[in-house]
Motif scaffolding. Sequence first.
Motif, mmCIF file in Angstrom:
data_model
loop_
_atom_site.group_PDB
_atom_site.id
_atom_site.type_symbol
_atom_site.label_atom_id
_atom_site.label_comp_id
_atom_site.label_asym_id
_atom_site.label_seq_id
_atom_site.Cartn_x
_atom_site.Cartn_y
_atom_site.Cartn_z
ATOM 1 N N TRP A 60 76.130 -0.975 -28.615
ATOM 2 C CA TRP A 60 74.906 -1.368 -27.905
ATOM 3 C C TRP A 60 74.485 -2.758 -28.363
ATOM 4 O O TRP A 60 74.144 -3.619 -27.540
ATOM 5 C CB TRP A 60 73.790 -0.354 -28.154
ATOM 6 N N SER A 61 74.510 -2.991 -29.653
ATOM 7 C CA SER A 61 74.097 -4.284 -30.202
ATOM 8 C C SER A 61 74.970 -5.429 -29.715
ATOM 9 O O SER A 61 74.521 -6.580 -29.664
ATOM 10 C CB SER A 61 74.125 -4.237 -31.735
ATOM 11 N N ASN A 62 76.211 -5.130 -29.352
ATOM 12 C CA ASN A 62 77.154 -6.168 -28.917
ATOM 13 C C ASN A 62 77.144 -6.415 -27.414
ATOM 14 O O ASN A 62 77.882 -7.271 -26.937
ATOM 15 C CB ASN A 62 78.566 -5.832 -29.380
ATOM 16 N N ILE A 63 76.329 -5.695 -26.652
ATOM 17 C CA ILE A 63 76.292 -5.884 -25.191
ATOM 18 C C ILE A 63 76.103 -7.352 -24.809
ATOM 19 O O ILE A 63 76.828 -7.865 -23.958
ATOM 20 C CB ILE A 63 75.219 -4.977 -24.542
ATOM 21 N N HIS A 65 77.087 -9.992 -26.185
ATOM 22 C CA HIS A 65 78.304 -10.775 -26.432
ATOM 23 C C HIS A 65 79.294 -10.639 -25.273
ATOM 24 O O HIS A 65 80.142 -11.512 -25.081
ATOM 25 C CB HIS A 65 78.977 -10.344 -27.732
ATOM 26 N N HIS A 66 79.190 -9.564 -24.517
ATOM 27 C CA HIS A 66 80.093 -9.313 -23.395
ATOM 28 C C HIS A 66 79.466 -9.659 -22.050
ATOM 29 O O HIS A 66 80.184 -9.862 -21.073
ATOM 30 C CB HIS A 66 80.533 -7.852 -23.395
ATOM 31 N N PHE A 67 78.148 -9.702 -22.000
ATOM 32 C CA PHE A 67 77.421 -10.003 -20.775
ATOM 33 C C PHE A 67 76.379 -11.071 -21.096
ATOM 34 O O PHE A 67 75.272 -10.767 -21.533
ATOM 35 C CB PHE A 67 76.744 -8.732 -20.232
ATOM 36 N N PRO A 68 76.728 -12.352 -20.898
ATOM 37 C CA PRO A 68 75.861 -13.441 -21.350
ATOM 38 C C PRO A 68 74.506 -13.507 -20.658
ATOM 39 O O PRO A 68 73.606 -14.172 -21.158
ATOM 40 C CB PRO A 68 76.684 -14.699 -21.074
ATOM 41 N N ASN A 69 74.326 -12.829 -19.551
ATOM 42 C CA ASN A 69 73.027 -12.851 -18.873
ATOM 43 C C ASN A 69 72.163 -11.645 -19.249
ATOM 44 O O ASN A 69 71.127 -11.415 -18.646
ATOM 45 C CB ASN A 69 73.208 -12.907 -17.358
ATOM 46 N N VAL A 70 72.572 -10.891 -20.263
ATOM 47 C CA VAL A 70 71.828 -9.700 -20.677
ATOM 48 C C VAL A 70 71.268 -9.892 -22.079
ATOM 49 O O VAL A 70 71.959 -10.348 -22.987
ATOM 50 C CB VAL A 70 72.736 -8.446 -20.641
ATOM 51 N N GLU A 71 69.984 -9.558 -22.230
ATOM 52 C CA GLU A 71 69.324 -9.530 -23.536
ATOM 53 C C GLU A 71 68.934 -8.092 -23.833
ATOM 54 O O GLU A 71 68.678 -7.314 -22.913
ATOM 55 C CB GLU A 71 68.049 -10.373 -23.507
ATOM 56 N N LEU A 72 68.862 -7.765 -25.096
ATOM 57 C CA LEU A 72 68.417 -6.437 -25.497
ATOM 58 C C LEU A 72 66.996 -6.504 -26.001
ATOM 59 O O LEU A 72 66.613 -7.444 -26.684
ATOM 60 C CB LEU A 72 69.309 -5.883 -26.613
ATOM 61 N N ASP A 73 66.227 -5.493 -25.659
ATOM 62 C CA ASP A 73 64.904 -5.311 -26.238
ATOM 63 C C ASP A 73 65.043 -4.130 -27.188
ATOM 64 O O ASP A 73 66.103 -3.943 -27.793
ATOM 65 C CB ASP A 73 63.871 -5.070 -25.137
ATOM 66 N N GLU A 74 64.045 -3.311 -27.311
ATOM 67 C CA GLU A 74 64.085 -2.177 -28.229
ATOM 68 C C GLU A 74 65.116 -1.135 -27.777
ATOM 69 O O GLU A 74 65.351 -0.964 -26.582
ATOM 70 C CB GLU A 74 62.711 -1.509 -28.305
#
Length: 118
Positions: A60-63, A65-74
């Motif tokens: 999940w934390s590495n998403i 790195h594979h999808f540059p237009n995606v940021e993670l929140d909580e």
Amino acid sequence: MKYNPKIHHRQSTRLRGYNYSQPGAYFITICTQHRECNLGEIINGEMKFTVRGLIVHEFWSNIPHHFPNVELDEFIVMPNHVHGIIIINDELLGVHDDRKEGGDDIQGGETPLTRVGF
């Protein structure tokens, strides 16, 4: 209480016809197969990960790195599911997007799956 499909009737909360690949923040829940508690267990109010739970946390934390237009929140990994908020940005951060230039656009309520070699 264990999940019983005969009494737990879940309906999709997806909006029919909504393009879930468009920019925005999305709350996601992913459950384990048969809702088995194989990602860890809660001991004294704290989540203790199994190896599978650690893998889920890492992937999940590495998403981004594979999808540059995606940021993670909580996000949180629980014994049999994961809750998380992902933010899909409009810009692909330097990656060419044909859809912005009249190429094929994704329509409908289903987002195509992309398999990533982790």
